[in-house]
Write a protein that holds these residues in place. Structure first.
Motif, short mmCIF file in Angstrom:
data_model
loop_
_atom_site.label_atom_id
_atom_site.label_comp_id
_atom_site.label_asym_id
_atom_site.label_seq_id
_atom_site.Cartn_x
_atom_site.Cartn_y
_atom_site.Cartn_z
N GLN A 1 42.09 93.97 25.30
CA GLN A 1 41.89 92.89 24.33
C GLN A 1 40.80 91.91 24.76
O GLN A 1 40.15 91.30 23.91
CB GLN A 1 43.19 92.13 24.10
CG GLN A 1 44.25 92.94 23.36
CD GLN A 1 45.51 92.14 23.13
OE1 GLN A 1 46.06 91.51 24.03
NE2 GLN A 1 46.00 92.15 21.89
N LEU A 2 40.58 91.76 26.07
CA LEU A 2 39.65 90.75 26.56
C LEU A 2 38.69 91.31 27.59
O LEU A 2 39.04 92.19 28.39
CB LEU A 2 40.41 89.58 27.21
CG LEU A 2 41.34 88.74 26.33
CD1 LEU A 2 41.99 87.64 27.17
CD2 LEU A 2 40.61 88.15 25.13
N PHE A 3 37.47 90.77 27.58
CA PHE A 3 36.53 90.88 28.70
C PHE A 3 36.60 89.55 29.44
O PHE A 3 36.33 88.49 28.86
CB PHE A 3 35.11 91.16 28.19
CG PHE A 3 34.07 91.03 29.27
CD1 PHE A 3 34.04 91.91 30.34
CD2 PHE A 3 33.13 90.01 29.22
CE1 PHE A 3 33.08 91.79 31.34
CE2 PHE A 3 32.16 89.88 30.22
CZ PHE A 3 32.15 90.78 31.27
N THR A 4 36.98 89.60 30.70
CA THR A 4 37.32 88.38 31.44
C THR A 4 36.59 88.36 32.78
O THR A 4 36.52 89.38 33.47
CB THR A 4 38.84 88.32 31.69
OG1 THR A 4 39.53 88.47 30.45
CG2 THR A 4 39.25 87.02 32.33
N TYR A 5 36.07 87.20 33.15
CA TYR A 5 35.48 87.07 34.47
C TYR A 5 35.67 85.65 34.99
O TYR A 5 36.02 84.72 34.25
CB TYR A 5 34.00 87.47 34.49
CG TYR A 5 33.05 86.61 33.69
CD1 TYR A 5 32.34 85.58 34.29
CD2 TYR A 5 32.82 86.86 32.34
CE1 TYR A 5 31.45 84.81 33.57
CE2 TYR A 5 31.93 86.10 31.61
CZ TYR A 5 31.24 85.07 32.22
OH TYR A 5 30.37 84.30 31.50
N VAL A 6 35.45 85.50 36.29
CA VAL A 6 35.62 84.22 36.96
C VAL A 6 34.30 83.81 37.60
O VAL A 6 33.64 84.63 38.26
CB VAL A 6 36.73 84.29 38.03
CG1 VAL A 6 36.82 82.99 38.84
CG2 VAL A 6 38.07 84.60 37.39
#
Length: 492
Positions: A381-386
């Motif tokens: 559902q998501l493309f996520t990064y920090v």
């Protein structure tokens, strides 16, 4: 043993200088360095063995691929693995480009995974002062007429003003779509997204170019995009940054690009998800089958009603006028309405260990992101990064991508602390103390294969769900955003 693997969605683009997914994951030749990203999924009833994946080929020879191997661990049924290949799109052509990914195991079992990526081509027409985006179905021209941006800052050398990275909000523009067709309805871009996504692409790409221009001293993004609207002609805005005095270097790119991405997203919000002005205009101005539409013009005025914050239901007032120019007449239709951001999130959590001894090699970072109803986003559902910033006063930043392979609602990533500390030591920068962590998430287009174009168009990826930066419409000073987590690095 047959490999029961598939691609869980259409591959999406991430611009490598900023780390941002482009609107709806569409690739564009104006930005040379982009990565091809896709989740590989095990659709079978049993675990798959360890494997390696690489891009076997693309139907567009103008796209230069870094064809290195990506290790895919053994996957349980339903489990995912995110693959990412950096590419150069500078010589790409607009179209639906066929992509072949080959996966092979140590025992010689192989599978070919086929997909299509959407590629547009945007440039700036200097004589006409218009942005031009080409897709297979037509040519989309956009002339910016009014913008909002940060207050101008005089150049310390006394010559004019500084080049600022934004954020820039397009408040008023006129677009012309040239795609002759007969009858009431014309084709959609790539037979999938609404034409408003193309307007969003232009807004996002020109905003990214403005960031690169301001932070790297380049007038174009190496692909012909110029920063034409970085002169404020409307009310000023401000960017919420996590640092009262951001350091020079890559950290400024993230802050400005994310805020500019949210500002560009206002175009998408204002022009609606379920149907856009082009389709609504066609519906409201029916013509007989033997009448040919030569071009369509949509004039738009956008007024954000609240600060633009990722994951929050901010409103945008929009006035737009559609004109259908045919071989017989001009047909018009106008709308005034308020639209709300529908890409929403609840209160997210970012976890990092602290304190951490400097000789630790790797650190695990986790995030939980609920939607506005409290249900956790998960998996594809998501493309996520920090974004990880070393102690205050130190330039630069590090980014790591988080993923949720088991669809548990927890996005995880491994931060190579040893490598980061080594780079800081080489630059003679400090590394002991508080490292600040900021979470970024965008949704992924999960339209199932085989949907009719008008149904597929309702699925739109790239919307900001979580971001540490926002666009404040009425702030005089730049408010400070607290980090999502702090990781204290101490001596061994």
């Amino acid at each position: 043993m047959a490999l029961t693997l598939s691609l869980a969605h259409r591959p999406f683009s991430v611009e490598l200088a900023t780390g941002i997914m482009l609107p709806d994951g569409i690739f564009d030749g104006a930005l040379p360095q982009q990565s091809i990203n896709v989740h590989v999924r095990n659709d079978g009833p049993s675990a798959t063995p360890e494997a390696e994946a690489y891009i076997e080929g693309l139907s567009d020879p103008g796209i230069q691929v870094n064809a290195y191997l990506i290790a895919i661990p053994a996957l349980e049924p339903g489990e995912l693995h995110l693959c990412s290949w950096p590419c150069n799109f500078e010589q790409s052509s607009p179209g639906k480009t066929r992509l072949s990914i080959r996966v092979k195991t140590e025992t010689g079992h192989t599978i070919r995974l086929m997909a299509k990526i959407f590629v547009s081509r945007t440039h700036y027409d200097i004589p006409r002062r218009e942005y031009v985006c080409r897709v297979p179905e037509g040519e989309f021209r956009l002339a910016v007429q009014e913008t909002s941006g940060p207050p101008q800052e005089p150049n310390p050398n006394g010559e004019g003003y500084l080049d600022l990275p934004g954020p820039w909000i397009i408040r008023r523009f006129s677009s012309t779509l040239v795609q002759p067709f007969s009858g009431k309805y014309g084709p959609l871009a790539f037979d999938d997204p609404w034409w408003k996504v193309v307007a969003w692409i232009i807004a996002a790409i020109s905003a990214i170019s403005a960031v690169i221009f301001a932070t790297r001293g380049q007038g174009t993004a190496s692909g012909g995009i110029q920063c034409d609207y970085d002169e404020v002609t409307g009310p000023t805005t401000n960017c919420r940054s996590p640092d009262p005095k951001p350091s020079n270097g890559p950290s400024e790119i993230s802050a400005a690009s994310i805020a500019s991405g949210i500002a560009a997203y206002a175009v998408k919000v204002g022009l609606a998800d379920e149907i856009d002005p082009w389709r609504r205009g066609q519906h409201a101005t029916p013509v007989p089958d033997d009448e040919t539409t030569l071009s369509e013009i949509v004039d738009v005025e956008l007024t954000p009603l609240e600060d633009l914050v990722a994951g929050v239901q901010f409103g945008v007032r929009v006035n737009w006028r559609y004109s259908r120019i045919t071989d017989r007449a001009i047909h018009t239709f106008a709308v005034t309405e308020e639209r709300k951001n529908t890409a929403l999130a609840g209160k997210h959590i970012l976890r990092a260990p602290s304190p951490v001894k400097v000789n630790e090699h790797q650190v695990t970072i986790e995030a939980e992101i609920p939607n506005h109803l409290g249900q956790l986003y998960s998996g594809v559902q998501l493309f996520t990064y920090v974004i990880i910033k070393p102690p205050a006063g130190t330039g630069g930043e590090f980014r790591i991508v988080l993923s949720d392979p088991k669809c548990e609602g927890v996005y995880r990533g491994i931060f190579n602390l040893a490598r980061a500390v080594s780079q800081l030591r080489e630059r003679k920068d400090g590394y002991l103390g508080d490292w600040r962590l900021y979470l970024v998430a965008q949704n992924i287009n999960l339209a199932p294969d085989g949907l009719p174009p008008e149904e597929a168009a309702k699925f739109i990826g790239g919307s900001p769900i979580v971001a540490p930066f926002s666009v404040a419409l009425r702030s005089v000073n730049c408010p400070v955003t607290l980090p999502d987590a702090v990781m204290t690095i101490v001596d061994a």
